[in-house]
Design a protein around this motif. Sequence first.
Motif, PDB file in Angstrom:
ATOM      1  N   SER A  48       5.928 -20.819 -18.143  1.00  0.00           N
ATOM      2  CA  SER A  48       5.680 -20.096 -16.904  1.00  0.00           C
ATOM      3  C   SER A  48       4.474 -19.179 -17.084  1.00  0.00           C
ATOM      4  O   SER A  48       4.068 -18.874 -18.210  1.00  0.00           O
ATOM      5  CB  SER A  48       6.902 -19.263 -16.491  1.00  0.00           C
ATOM      6  OG  SER A  48       7.067 -18.157 -17.355  1.00  0.00           O
ATOM      7  N   ILE A  49       3.920 -18.785 -15.945  1.00  0.00           N
ATOM      8  CA  ILE A  49       2.850 -17.796 -15.946  1.00  0.00           C
ATOM      9  C   ILE A  49       3.249 -16.657 -15.014  1.00  0.00           C
ATOM     10  O   ILE A  49       4.015 -16.852 -14.063  1.00  0.00           O
ATOM     11  CB  ILE A  49       1.502 -18.396 -15.499  1.00  0.00           C
ATOM     12  CG1 ILE A  49       1.578 -18.874 -14.050  1.00  0.00           C
ATOM     13  CG2 ILE A  49       1.071 -19.518 -16.422  1.00  0.00           C
ATOM     14  CD1 ILE A  49       0.238 -19.247 -13.462  1.00  0.00           C
ATOM     15  N   GLN A  50       2.750 -15.474 -15.304  1.00  0.00           N
ATOM     16  CA  GLN A  50       2.992 -14.311 -14.457  1.00  0.00           C
ATOM     17  C   GLN A  50       1.693 -13.914 -13.781  1.00  0.00           C
ATOM     18  O   GLN A  50       0.659 -13.789 -14.441  1.00  0.00           O
ATOM     19  CB  GLN A  50       3.523 -13.147 -15.297  1.00  0.00           C
ATOM     20  CG  GLN A  50       3.915 -11.929 -14.474  1.00  0.00           C
ATOM     21  CD  GLN A  50       4.285 -10.760 -15.360  1.00  0.00           C
ATOM     22  OE1 GLN A  50       3.428 -10.102 -15.920  1.00  0.00           O
ATOM     23  NE2 GLN A  50       5.594 -10.519 -15.507  1.00  0.00           N
ATOM     24  N   LEU A  51       1.744 -13.754 -12.463  1.00  0.00           N
ATOM     25  CA  LEU A  51       0.560 -13.402 -11.697  1.00  0.00           C
ATOM     26  C   LEU A  51       0.669 -11.971 -11.190  1.00  0.00           C
ATOM     27  O   LEU A  51       1.761 -11.511 -10.809  1.00  0.00           O
ATOM     28  CB  LEU A  51       0.384 -14.350 -10.508  1.00  0.00           C
ATOM     29  CG  LEU A  51       0.151 -15.826 -10.827  1.00  0.00           C
ATOM     30  CD1 LEU A  51      -0.080 -16.613  -9.550  1.00  0.00           C
ATOM     31  CD2 LEU A  51      -1.018 -15.999 -11.780  1.00  0.00           C
ATOM     32  N   GLY A  52      -0.451 -11.260 -11.178  1.00  0.00           N
ATOM     33  CA  GLY A  52      -0.527  -9.908 -10.644  1.00  0.00           C
ATOM     34  C   GLY A  52      -1.391  -9.879  -9.403  1.00  0.00           C
ATOM     35  O   GLY A  52      -2.390 -10.603  -9.300  1.00  0.00           O
ATOM     36  N   TYR A  53      -1.011  -9.028  -8.443  1.00  0.00           N
ATOM     37  CA  TYR A  53      -1.693  -8.986  -7.145  1.00  0.00           C
ATOM     38  C   TYR A  53      -1.875  -7.532  -6.701  1.00  0.00           C
ATOM     39  O   TYR A  53      -0.962  -6.725  -6.836  1.00  0.00           O
ATOM     40  CB  TYR A  53      -0.884  -9.772  -6.110  1.00  0.00           C
ATOM     41  CG  TYR A  53      -1.444  -9.766  -4.716  1.00  0.00           C
ATOM     42  CD1 TYR A  53      -2.704 -10.295  -4.439  1.00  0.00           C
ATOM     43  CD2 TYR A  53      -0.707  -9.245  -3.653  1.00  0.00           C
ATOM     44  CE1 TYR A  53      -3.215 -10.289  -3.156  1.00  0.00           C
ATOM     45  CE2 TYR A  53      -1.199  -9.251  -2.359  1.00  0.00           C
ATOM     46  CZ  TYR A  53      -2.463  -9.771  -2.121  1.00  0.00           C
ATOM     47  OH  TYR A  53      -2.970  -9.766  -0.838  1.00  0.00           O
ATOM     48  N   ILE A  54      -3.030  -7.206  -6.189  1.00  0.00           N
ATOM     49  CA  ILE A  54      -3.445  -5.907  -5.650  1.00  0.00           C
ATOM     50  C   ILE A  54      -3.570  -4.861  -6.761  1.00  0.00           C
ATOM     51  O   ILE A  54      -2.560  -4.386  -7.315  1.00  0.00           O
ATOM     52  CB  ILE A  54      -2.488  -5.390  -4.552  1.00  0.00           C
ATOM     53  CG1 ILE A  54      -2.452  -6.351  -3.369  1.00  0.00           C
ATOM     54  CG2 ILE A  54      -2.923  -4.014  -4.082  1.00  0.00           C
ATOM     55  CD1 ILE A  54      -1.589  -5.886  -2.212  1.00  0.00           C
ATOM     56  N   GLN A  55      -4.799  -4.507  -7.082  1.00  0.00           N
ATOM     57  CA  GLN A  55      -5.064  -3.496  -8.092  1.00  0.00           C
ATOM     58  C   GLN A  55      -4.856  -2.097  -7.507  1.00  0.00           C
ATOM     59  O   GLN A  55      -5.272  -1.814  -6.383  1.00  0.00           O
ATOM     60  CB  GLN A  55      -6.489  -3.633  -8.625  1.00  0.00           C
ATOM     61  CG  GLN A  55      -6.751  -4.942  -9.350  1.00  0.00           C
ATOM     62  CD  GLN A  55      -8.082  -4.961 -10.060  1.00  0.00           C
ATOM     63  OE1 GLN A  55      -8.542  -3.931 -10.549  1.00  0.00           O
ATOM     64  NE2 GLN A  55      -8.707  -6.125 -10.114  1.00  0.00           N
ATOM     65  N   VAL A  56      -4.204  -1.239  -8.286  1.00  0.00           N
ATOM     66  CA  VAL A  56      -3.909   0.135  -7.877  1.00  0.00           C
ATOM     67  C   VAL A  56      -4.244   1.071  -9.033  1.00  0.00           C
ATOM     68  O   VAL A  56      -4.568   0.636 -10.141  1.00  0.00           O
ATOM     69  CB  VAL A  56      -2.427   0.295  -7.462  1.00  0.00           C
ATOM     70  CG1 VAL A  56      -2.114  -0.513  -6.219  1.00  0.00           C
ATOM     71  CG2 VAL A  56      -1.509  -0.110  -8.612  1.00  0.00           C
ATOM     72  N   LYS A  57      -4.149   2.375  -8.759  1.00  0.00           N
ATOM     73  CA  LYS A  57      -4.355   3.368  -9.808  1.00  0.00           C
ATOM     74  C   LYS A  57      -3.142   3.403 -10.735  1.00  0.00           C
ATOM     75  O   LYS A  57      -2.026   3.043 -10.350  1.00  0.00           O
ATOM     76  CB  LYS A  57      -4.593   4.749  -9.194  1.00  0.00           C
ATOM     77  CG  LYS A  57      -5.872   4.847  -8.366  1.00  0.00           C
ATOM     78  CD  LYS A  57      -6.052   6.245  -7.819  1.00  0.00           C
ATOM     79  CE  LYS A  57      -7.336   6.348  -6.989  1.00  0.00           C
ATOM     80  NZ  LYS A  57      -7.528   7.714  -6.438  1.00  0.00           N
ATOM     81  N   GLU A  58      -3.371   3.893 -11.945  1.00  0.00           N
ATOM     82  CA  GLU A  58      -2.307   3.908 -12.946  1.00  0.00           C
ATOM     83  C   GLU A  58      -1.132   4.767 -12.516  1.00  0.00           C
ATOM     84  O   GLU A  58       0.025   4.467 -12.828  1.00  0.00           O
ATOM     85  CB  GLU A  58      -2.863   4.404 -14.286  1.00  0.00           C
ATOM     86  CG  GLU A  58      -1.845   4.398 -15.419  1.00  0.00           C
ATOM     87  CD  GLU A  58      -2.441   4.814 -16.744  1.00  0.00           C
ATOM     88  OE1 GLU A  58      -1.673   5.154 -17.667  1.00  0.00           O
ATOM     89  OE2 GLU A  58      -3.684   4.808 -16.862  1.00  0.00           O
ATOM     90  N   ASN A  59      -1.393   5.842 -11.779  1.00  0.00           N
ATOM     91  CA  ASN A  59      -0.298   6.740 -11.389  1.00  0.00           C
ATOM     92  C   ASN A  59       0.624   6.131 -10.332  1.00  0.00           C
ATOM     93  O   ASN A  59       1.628   6.726  -9.964  1.00  0.00           O
ATOM     94  CB  ASN A  59      -0.847   8.078 -10.907  1.00  0.00           C
ATOM     95  CG  ASN A  59      -1.772   7.949  -9.705  1.00  0.00           C
ATOM     96  OD1 ASN A  59      -1.953   6.858  -9.172  1.00  0.00           O
ATOM     97  ND2 ASN A  59      -2.355   9.056  -9.284  1.00  0.00           N
ATOM     98  N   LYS A  60       0.275   4.964  -9.818  1.00  0.00           N
ATOM     99  CA  LYS A  60       1.126   4.283  -8.852  1.00  0.00           C
ATOM    100  C   LYS A  60       2.176   3.394  -9.526  1.00  0.00           C
ATOM    101  O   LYS A  60       3.041   2.836  -8.858  1.00  0.00           O
ATOM    102  CB  LYS A  60       0.281   3.424  -7.906  1.00  0.00           C
ATOM    103  CG  LYS A  60      -0.711   4.209  -7.061  1.00  0.00           C
ATOM    104  CD  LYS A  60      -0.003   5.133  -6.090  1.00  0.00           C
ATOM    105  CE  LYS A  60      -1.013   5.859  -5.201  1.00  0.00           C
ATOM    106  NZ  LYS A  60      -0.342   6.772  -4.233  1.00  0.00           N
ATOM    107  N   LEU A  61       2.097   3.284 -10.865  1.00  0.00           N
ATOM    108  CA  LEU A  61       3.028   2.447 -11.617  1.00  0.00           C
ATOM    109  C   LEU A  61       3.856   3.303 -12.568  1.00  0.00           C
ATOM    110  O   LEU A  61       3.443   4.406 -12.943  1.00  0.00           O
ATOM    111  CB  LEU A  61       2.263   1.396 -12.424  1.00  0.00           C
ATOM    112  CG  LEU A  61       1.296   0.492 -11.659  1.00  0.00           C
ATOM    113  CD1 LEU A  61       0.571  -0.425 -12.623  1.00  0.00           C
ATOM    114  CD2 LEU A  61       2.023  -0.316 -10.592  1.00  0.00           C
ATOM    115  N   ASN A  62       5.024   2.792 -12.948  1.00  0.00           N
ATOM    116  CA  ASN A  62       5.835   3.516 -13.922  1.00  0.00           C
ATOM    117  C   ASN A  62       5.392   3.160 -15.345  1.00  0.00           C
ATOM    118  O   ASN A  62       4.548   2.271 -15.551  1.00  0.00           O
ATOM    119  CB  ASN A  62       7.326   3.246 -13.718  1.00  0.00           C
ATOM    120  CG  ASN A  62       7.667   1.774 -13.813  1.00  0.00           C
ATOM    121  OD1 ASN A  62       7.124   1.055 -14.643  1.00  0.00           O
ATOM    122  ND2 ASN A  62       8.599   1.322 -12.978  1.00  0.00           N
TER     123      ASN A  62
END
Length: 206
Positions: A48-62
């Motif tokens: 399987s592959i994992q895809l990422g979508y929409i780049q955001v700032k680091e503070n928007k992620l845990n």
Amino acid sequence: MKIGLLGKKIGMTQIFDQQGKAVPVTILELGPCLVTEIKNVVSHGYNSIQLGYIQVKENKLNKAQVGHLHRYNMPHVKYLKEYRVDSLKDFEIGKWITVGDFKINQNISVSSMSIGKGFAGCTKKHNFSRGPMSHGSKNHRQPGSIGAGTTPGKVFAGKKMAGRMGGKKVTIQNLKIIDIKTNNNIIVVKGSIPGKPGNIVSIHQK
């Protein structure tokens, strides 16, 4: 190469085919998506592959999301989705997947969250018939009996009753791609797709 893609729903419209018939279509803006992780049979038991979508700032992620992306020095992406594939030879970490990997007249399946309707009664949610509307009737939109008496002495699981309606993941299968606009990352799909405009959608090839 069978692959999926993340994107968002733009809205619905209609186009006319060569016979002059109106065809209802949904406009989707898909990708570009970044390959953030690759799993193989040796490490995980499947490909399987994992895809990422929409780049955001680091503070928007845990912290867990940031640590996962920093493992391969990936940019901070908001949405992650895993797709199973038959072969991994066409993929590598950091590769961008776009609508250019799809073809016109190809069948795809689209998953999205349906529009939430809130708490609904049986008549609206399950299309129950109403009771008599004459004077004196106390059963207009009531659910009616929900079980027998002492035997079985319970309400069976799965009984159609009032409750939350909508707001669930729905997958529509075998939708045909009518047109592809690679410059704008847009595909035009025949038929309707659940959810409001702006909803995040996931598509995968059949």
